[in-house]
Design a protein around this motif. Structure first.
Motif, PDB file in Angstrom:
ATOM      1  N   ILE A 107      -0.480   6.851   0.017  1.00 30.57           N
ATOM      2  CA  ILE A 107      -0.940   6.402   1.332  1.00 30.57           C
ATOM      3  C   ILE A 107      -0.422   5.018   1.688  1.00 30.57           C
ATOM      4  CG2 ILE A 107      -3.009   7.838   1.446  1.00 30.57           C
ATOM      5  CD1 ILE A 107      -4.589   5.445   0.371  1.00 30.57           C
ATOM      6  N   ALA A 108       0.390   4.405   0.811  1.00 30.88           N
ATOM      7  CA  ALA A 108       0.958   3.094   1.151  1.00 30.88           C
ATOM      8  C   ALA A 108       2.249   2.888   0.386  1.00 30.88           C
ATOM      9  CB  ALA A 108      -0.034   1.986   0.816  1.00 30.88           C
ATOM     10  N   ASP A 109       3.132   2.088   0.987  1.00 30.74           N
ATOM     11  CA  ASP A 109       4.362   1.700   0.313  1.00 30.74           C
ATOM     12  C   ASP A 109       4.027   0.521  -0.611  1.00 30.74           C
ATOM     13  OD1 ASP A 109       6.760   0.686  -0.478  1.00 30.74           O
ATOM     14  OD2 ASP A 109       7.572   0.392   1.540  1.00 30.74           O
ATOM     15  N   PRO A 110       4.207   0.699  -1.918  1.00 30.80           N
ATOM     16  CA  PRO A 110       3.833  -0.373  -2.846  1.00 30.80           C
ATOM     17  C   PRO A 110       4.519  -1.705  -2.512  1.00 30.80           C
ATOM     18  CG  PRO A 110       4.767   1.512  -4.025  1.00 30.80           C
ATOM     19  CD  PRO A 110       4.707   1.888  -2.591  1.00 30.80           C
ATOM     20  N   LEU A 111       5.776  -1.652  -2.064  1.00 36.16           N
ATOM     21  CA  LEU A 111       6.479  -2.899  -1.733  1.00 36.16           C
ATOM     22  C   LEU A 111       5.808  -3.632  -0.578  1.00 36.16           C
ATOM     23  CD1 LEU A 111      10.284  -2.113  -2.075  1.00 36.16           C
ATOM     24  CD2 LEU A 111       8.861  -3.595  -3.496  1.00 36.16           C
ATOM     25  N   GLU A 112       5.320  -2.853   0.393  1.00 34.44           N
ATOM     26  CA  GLU A 112       4.620  -3.485   1.518  1.00 34.44           C
ATOM     27  C   GLU A 112       3.334  -4.157   1.048  1.00 34.44           C
ATOM     28  OE1 GLU A 112       3.749  -1.071   4.998  1.00 34.44           O
ATOM     29  OE2 GLU A 112       5.890  -0.532   5.084  1.00 34.44           O
ATOM     30  N   LEU A 113       2.609  -3.470   0.172  1.00 32.91           N
ATOM     31  CA  LEU A 113       1.369  -4.045  -0.353  1.00 32.91           C
ATOM     32  C   LEU A 113       1.677  -5.342  -1.099  1.00 32.91           C
ATOM     33  CD1 LEU A 113      -0.629  -1.004  -1.809  1.00 32.91           C
ATOM     34  CD2 LEU A 113      -0.851  -2.113   0.410  1.00 32.91           C
ATOM     35  N   ILE A 114       2.739  -5.299  -1.909  1.00 32.11           N
ATOM     36  CA  ILE A 114       3.091  -6.478  -2.713  1.00 32.11           C
ATOM     37  C   ILE A 114       3.514  -7.635  -1.798  1.00 32.11           C
ATOM     38  CG2 ILE A 114       4.799  -7.372  -4.342  1.00 32.11           C
ATOM     39  CD1 ILE A 114       4.646  -4.562  -5.720  1.00 32.11           C
ATOM     40  N   ASP A 115       4.314  -7.325  -0.782  1.00 33.72           N
ATOM     41  CA  ASP A 115       4.753  -8.379   0.143  1.00 33.72           C
ATOM     42  C   ASP A 115       3.568  -9.023   0.859  1.00 33.72           C
ATOM     43  OD1 ASP A 115       7.418  -8.176  -0.452  1.00 33.72           O
ATOM     44  OD2 ASP A 115       7.874  -6.777   1.162  1.00 33.72           O
ATOM     45  N   ARG A 116       2.640  -8.197   1.307  1.00 33.08           N
ATOM     46  CA  ARG A 116       1.478  -8.722   2.026  1.00 33.08           C
ATOM     47  C   ARG A 116       0.631  -9.600   1.099  1.00 33.08           C
ATOM     48  NH1 ARG A 116      -1.095  -3.910   3.932  1.00 33.08           N
ATOM     49  NH2 ARG A 116       0.904  -3.514   4.909  1.00 33.08           N
ATOM     50  N   GLN A 117       0.494  -9.137  -0.145  1.00 30.73           N
ATOM     51  CA  GLN A 117      -0.295  -9.899  -1.102  1.00 30.73           C
ATOM     52  C   GLN A 117       0.396 -11.222  -1.423  1.00 30.73           C
ATOM     53  OE1 GLN A 117      -3.185  -8.656  -1.725  1.00 30.73           O
ATOM     54  NE2 GLN A 117      -3.826 -10.424  -2.933  1.00 30.73           N
ATOM     55  N   ARG A 118       1.722 -11.174  -1.537  1.00 34.54           N
ATOM     56  CA  ARG A 118       2.482 -12.395  -1.833  1.00 34.54           C
ATOM     57  C   ARG A 118       2.292 -13.408  -0.707  1.00 34.54           C
ATOM     58  NH1 ARG A 118       7.547 -10.337  -2.834  1.00 34.54           N
ATOM     59  NH2 ARG A 118       7.225 -10.325  -5.083  1.00 34.54           N
ATOM     60  N   ALA A 119       2.315 -12.928   0.536  1.00 39.99           N
ATOM     61  CA  ALA A 119       2.114 -13.825   1.682  1.00 39.99           C
ATOM     62  C   ALA A 119       0.737 -14.492   1.602  1.00 39.99           C
ATOM     63  CB  ALA A 119       2.265 -13.047   2.988  1.00 39.99           C
ATOM     64  N   ALA A 120      -0.275 -13.698   1.224  1.00 38.49           N
ATOM     65  CA  ALA A 120      -1.638 -14.254   1.143  1.00 38.49           C
ATOM     66  C   ALA A 120      -1.730 -15.313   0.048  1.00 38.49           C
ATOM     67  CB  ALA A 120      -2.638 -13.120   0.882  1.00 38.49           C
ATOM     68  N   TYR A 121      -1.096 -15.048  -1.108  1.00 35.79           N
ATOM     69  CA  TYR A 121      -1.134 -16.029  -2.204  1.00 35.79           C
ATOM     70  C   TYR A 121      -0.364 -17.296  -1.834  1.00 35.79           C
ATOM     71  CZ  TYR A 121      -3.017 -12.550  -5.499  1.00 35.79           C
ATOM     72  OH  TYR A 121      -3.802 -11.635  -6.148  1.00 35.79           O
ATOM     73  N   LEU A 122       0.780 -17.118  -1.155  1.00 48.99           N
ATOM     74  CA  LEU A 122       1.570 -18.289  -0.745  1.00 48.99           C
ATOM     75  C   LEU A 122       0.766 -19.157   0.219  1.00 48.99           C
ATOM     76  CD1 LEU A 122       5.166 -16.886  -0.199  1.00 48.99           C
ATOM     77  CD2 LEU A 122       4.533 -18.744  -1.734  1.00 48.99           C
ATOM     78  N   GLN A 123       0.073 -18.495   1.156  1.00 42.69           N
ATOM     79  CA  GLN A 123      -0.750 -19.250   2.108  1.00 42.69           C
ATOM     80  C   GLN A 123      -1.860 -20.013   1.371  1.00 42.69           C
ATOM     81  OE1 GLN A 123      -0.420 -19.805   5.457  1.00 42.69           O
ATOM     82  NE2 GLN A 123      -2.174 -21.167   5.220  1.00 42.69           N
ATOM     83  N   ALA A 124      -2.470 -19.362   0.395  1.00 45.11           N
ATOM     84  CA  ALA A 124      -3.525 -20.029  -0.375  1.00 45.11           C
ATOM     85  C   ALA A 124      -2.964 -21.239  -1.130  1.00 45.11           C
ATOM     86  CB  ALA A 124      -4.166 -19.036  -1.350  1.00 45.11           C
ATOM     87  N   LEU A 125      -1.774 -21.043  -1.709  1.00 39.25           N
ATOM     88  CA  LEU A 125      -1.136 -22.140  -2.448  1.00 39.25           C
ATOM     89  C   LEU A 125      -0.840 -23.307  -1.499  1.00 39.25           C
ATOM     90  CD1 LEU A 125      -0.210 -22.666  -5.315  1.00 39.25           C
ATOM     91  CD2 LEU A 125       1.934 -21.510  -4.817  1.00 39.25           C
ATOM     92  N   ARG A 126      -0.366 -22.976  -0.302  1.00 37.55           N
ATOM     93  CA  ARG A 126      -0.074 -24.002   0.686  1.00 37.55           C
ATOM     94  C   ARG A 126      -1.335 -24.806   1.019  1.00 37.55           C
ATOM     95  NH1 ARG A 126       3.537 -25.122   4.453  1.00 37.55           N
ATOM     96  NH2 ARG A 126       2.913 -26.876   5.701  1.00 37.55           N
ATOM     97  N   GLU A 127      -2.454 -24.085   1.200  1.00 38.19           N
ATOM     98  CA  GLU A 127      -3.683 -24.774   1.579  1.00 38.19           C
ATOM     99  C   GLU A 127      -4.145 -25.702   0.473  1.00 38.19           C
ATOM    100  OE1 GLU A 127      -6.428 -21.815   3.040  1.00 38.19           O
ATOM    101  OE2 GLU A 127      -5.010 -21.204   4.591  1.00 38.19           O
TER     102      GLU A 127
END
Lengths: 165, 241
Positions: A107-127
């Motif tokens: 039901i999902a493309d694993p790469l898309e899930l990983i990319d979205r998660q990476r974006a969230a972690y990067l944003q958290a790191l930035r904050e």
């Protein structure tokens, strides 16, 4: 909340509001705002369990102030908490559940899930990196959180390599 | 915002059929700070080298300041590099038998600026990067972090349209790395310097405004990062009592 309050009382007797102030001062900006009600609830449970006791102190024109102090049993309990090693962080990872199960169910493309998660972690790191913490305790805690996020990001790279296709 | 750098369908194939880039479309606006990340071999350094004219694409277009550059001769590229681009590398690439001041001034003099102007810019840059006291020393006597600051001053002396940085913190300890990143951010925040930075380090990438993640020679995802505020911290820490 039990052990932090016991530990603060090990420094000397205090009333509820002083305890709230003391812990806010210790952990500064890295602590979410404390709920005063929760402090009093915890104190009354500690009292019920015989770990703290309170003395009523008369105040001019106002209700008595309750000053809490550690009992011998409370001191023992606190000593046990301090002496025990804290268990290592458990692998409780909601993202991994999602990745494995969504991939298996198709039901999902694993790469898309990983990319979205990476974006969230990067944003958290930035904050975290944008924060200017004045005191050493907060700085250490922020640094610890950043190191965990770096590990999470490296782990995402591994997930991508092994599960991405 | 005007784009400073645009690429269209950029590819790079090496002999033996190795495809380092498989069609990259990137646009960097004036004043933007973009980080390019990805595992080794993903093509991020190849991309930076093509943007700076240190390598030539197999096909596709590169535009700098609105001007097509991918087919320029080496001599013309040399002018574009000198006038429009500042480079910062992992291993500093400073000239050991020139003083710090001379290292920084050299590209300015080569670009034809007056010696007086070059001196003034050099003094101001060294001062703002906190290395004014080392002007007369050889860079070989400085720490890695200090050498990288000299390299940043050298890269900025001609007020380039874009600063290209390839793993600028890769050879530094974590404290020096943070200082160098703070200085790059300052150049971006205070001078509006456009920066494209390649790094494998997530902590470094997180300092940029936009992060391009590359995979197998292509841009796989793009993330815009927002600045943090105080409330974000308490939420992120999830410290409980």
């Amino acid at each position: 909340m039990r052990f932090p309050l016991l530990a603060l009382l090990a420094e000397g007797p205090a009333h509820g509001y002083e305890l709230k102030q003391a812990i806010e001062q210790r952990f500064g900006s890295v602590l979410p705002p404390l709920n005063t009600g929760q402090i009093y609830t915890t104190l009354s449970r500690l009292e019920r369990d015989g770990l703290v006791d309170d003395d009523a102190v008369a105040q001019n024109g106002r209700p008595n102030k309750r000053v809490y102090r550690l009992t011998d049993a409370g001191r023992m309990e606190l000593r046990g908490w301090v002496a025990d090693a804290t268990p290592a962080a458990r692998m409780k990872d909601d993202f991994f559940m999602k990745l494995v199960l969504a991939r298996a169910a198709g039901i999902a493309d694993p790469l898309e899930l990983i990319d979205r998660q990476r974006a969230a972690y990067l944003q958290a790191l930035r904050e975290l990196d944008d924060v200017t913490v004045a005191d050493e305790v907060s700085a250490l805690l922020v640094e610890g959180a950043a190191l965990h996020l770096e590990a999470d990001l490296k782990w995402l790279d591994l997930c991508e390599q092994r599960m991405g296709s | 915002m005007e784009p400073v750098i645009v690429t269209r369908g950029l590819t790079r194939e090496y002999e033996g059929g190795v495809r380092a880039l498989r069609g990259v479309d990137v646009s960097v606006d004036e004043g933007e700070f973009v980080a390019v990340t990805g595992p080794s071999g993903c093509g991020k350094s190849t991309l930076l080298n093509l943007l700076g004219g240190l390598d030539r694409p197999t096909s596709g277009e590169v535009e700098i300041g609105g001007r097509r550059v991918e087919a320029l001769s080496e001599a013309r590229w040399a002018h574009v590099r000198r006038d429009e681009i500042g480079f910062v590398f992992q291993f500093f690439n400073l000239i050991g038998n020139l003083s710090v001041a001379d290292n920084v001034e050299l590209p300015g003099l080569l670009a034809g600026l007056s010696p007086r102007e070059v001196r003034a810019r050099r003094a101001e840059l060294l001062e703002s990067l906190g290395i004014g006291e080392f002007a007369d020393q050889s860079p070989t006597r400085l720490s890695g972090g200090q050498q990288q600051r000299v390299a940043i001053a050298r890269a900025l002396i001609n007020r380039p349209r874009v600063l290209l940085a390839d793993e600028p913190t890769g050879a530094l300890d974590s404290a020096s790395a943070r200082e160098v990143m703070a200085l790059l951010r300052e150049a971006h925040d205070e001078r509006g310097q456009t920066i494209v930075l390649v790094t494998h380090d997530a902590r470094v990438a997180a300092r940029a405004d936009r992060v391009l993640a590359m995979r197998d020679g292509a841009v796989a995802s793009e993330t815009r990062l927002e600045r943090g505020d105080k409330t974000a911290v308490a939420r992120l820490m999830q410290l409980e009592v």
